[in-house]
Design a protein around this motif. Structure first.
Motif: not given
Length: 418
Positions: A93-101, A106-110, A276-285
């Protein structure tokens, strides 16, 4: 080898069950576990809360635990891996910094913006007044999210300005989610088909699991309020080679590169929530864990030794995971009233579920009786050649699991395109 699995849901039951099948597994401790984990071969429940890091550390030292596998997100975000440094124990499992994703929207979006990872547009706010003013400048529908962890309830999708204003008041002014709502995001609303892409991430690679989809809405026909998931099937009917290649190129690889640029050595599960729309993905989270109830399906599908896979990844060796060529499916059995208020302590009657695997989630043993202790109580799973076979068999057996006011969907396995 002695292993400690941290968590108490259906996901952790499936993880412990699969790890116990390894010849190298001597004992699987589950903290705190549930009414089903304690009955699995080699598995023992340990009455320790997932956030009681000192008790977890002492148990590891007292019982010579070699590997810790963390199921839920809270211990990861709060730093369980960091806390166990120096204990001579491997932590998956990731450490606390990586888990901020996962821990900070806000961290993950940035992070996504910084690494040109496709995602929806978003603005961040730490003042309710400014967030409300922004509503006058944008088109609806919109998505509002609390920045921190809010037990899966910190998101609102709305077409109504007044509803958005009320949500901002509840979250930022009235602290509905505590510190998790001190900051919020207002995001573009994405359309398409929601897809889960899960696997294991190391500093150098991503090892994808078999594809899967879950069913979030409470009711048949994908109607009603969203839940943690009312069922799952694997593989996903929406995945194709072109889409998978695009996800790896445009999402996975930039994520690995971005973590490396920040000096983060990520070892753990990774779950990309995609639209996924038109076979192209965008990240929600991003999720720094496996999904529930997807894990139950995936553990049924996996033919390789799960423990060997985890150990190989921790040693920077890329494992070759073998998957069953058929299908698996699971139907969640929940307490009436879920995802809102529901009764706990209902006595459970279990009959013959045949060749299904019954994963416990919200159960506990109380005075030698099995009773409900959560909203999602079980996942009844089956693996066969086709989804239709799975669906037929599960729904033939599901009445064997009974408690007062239990509910489940009757259409898991059907395909719904957004």
């Amino acid at each position: 080898m002695k292993i400690l699995v941290i968590g108490q849901g259906g996901r952790e039951h499936a993880i412990a069950w699969k790890l116990a099948k390894s010849k190298r597994a001597e004992a699987i401790f589950v903290a705190p576990g549930n009414g089903g984990t304690s009955h699995e071969e080699k598995c023992v429940n340990i009455d320790i809360d997932v956030l009681d890091f000192e008790a977890i550390k002492q148990f590891i030292l007292d019982h010579s635990v070699s590997l810790v596998v963390v199921g839920p997100e809270d211990p990861l975000v709060q730093g369980i891996k960091d806390y166990l440094i120096g204990c001579d124990v491997m932590v998956f499992g990731p450490d606390s910094v990586a888990a901020q994703l996962e821990g900070s929207k806000i961290y993950s979006k940035e992070f996504m913006f910084e690494n040109n990872i496709p995602t929806g547009e978003a603005k961040f706010f730490s003042e309710a007044r400014l967030a409300k003013e922004y509503l006058d400048k944008i088109n609806f529908p919109i998505v509002l999210k609390a920045d921190g962890l809010a037990a899966g309830k910190g998101v609102l999708v709305t077409e109504n300005r007044q509803e958005a204003l009320d949500w901002i008041d509840d979250v930022m002014e009235n602290s509905k989610f505590g510190d998790a709502g001190q900051k919020i995001l207002i995001e573009e609303c994405l359309y398409g088909t929601e897809l889960s892409f899960m696997g294991i991430m190391t500093p150098d690679c991503f090892i994808p699991f078999e594809t899967s989809i879950d069913y979030k809405p409470l009711l048949d026909g994908n109607k009603g309020p969203n839940t943690g998931g009312m069922g799952c099937m694997s593989p996903s009917p929406f995945m194709n080679d072109e889409l998978k290649s695009y996800i790896v190129k445009e999402v996975v690889n930039p994520t690995i590169d971005g973590l490396r640029k920040r000096g983060i050595n990520y070892y753990g599960f990774m779950y990309f929530g995609l639209m996924v729309k038109d076979n192209k993905p965008k990240v929600l989270e991003y999720n720094c864990r496996l999904g529930d109830p997807e894990t139950q399906c995936l553990m049924m599908q996996m033919e390789s030794d799960f423990l060997e896979i985890l150990l190989s990844c921790l040693e920077d060796k890329k494992p070759n995971i073998e998957w069953n060529t058929g299908a698996s499916m699971g139907v969640v059995i929940a307490s009436g009233g879920y995802p809102n208020a529901y009764q706990k302590g209902e006595k459970i009657t279990l009959g013959d579920v045949g060749d299904c695997k019954l994963f416990h989630a919200g159960t506990q043993s109380l005075n030698n009786e099995l009773v409900t202790s959560g909203g999602r109580v079980f996942s009844l799973n089956y693996q066969s050649k086709t989804i239709d076979d799975c669906k037929k068999y599960i729904y033939e057996k599901i009445s064997s699991v009974d408690f007062s006011n239990c509910i489940h969907r009757t259409d898991i396995g059907d395909i719904y395109e957004s």
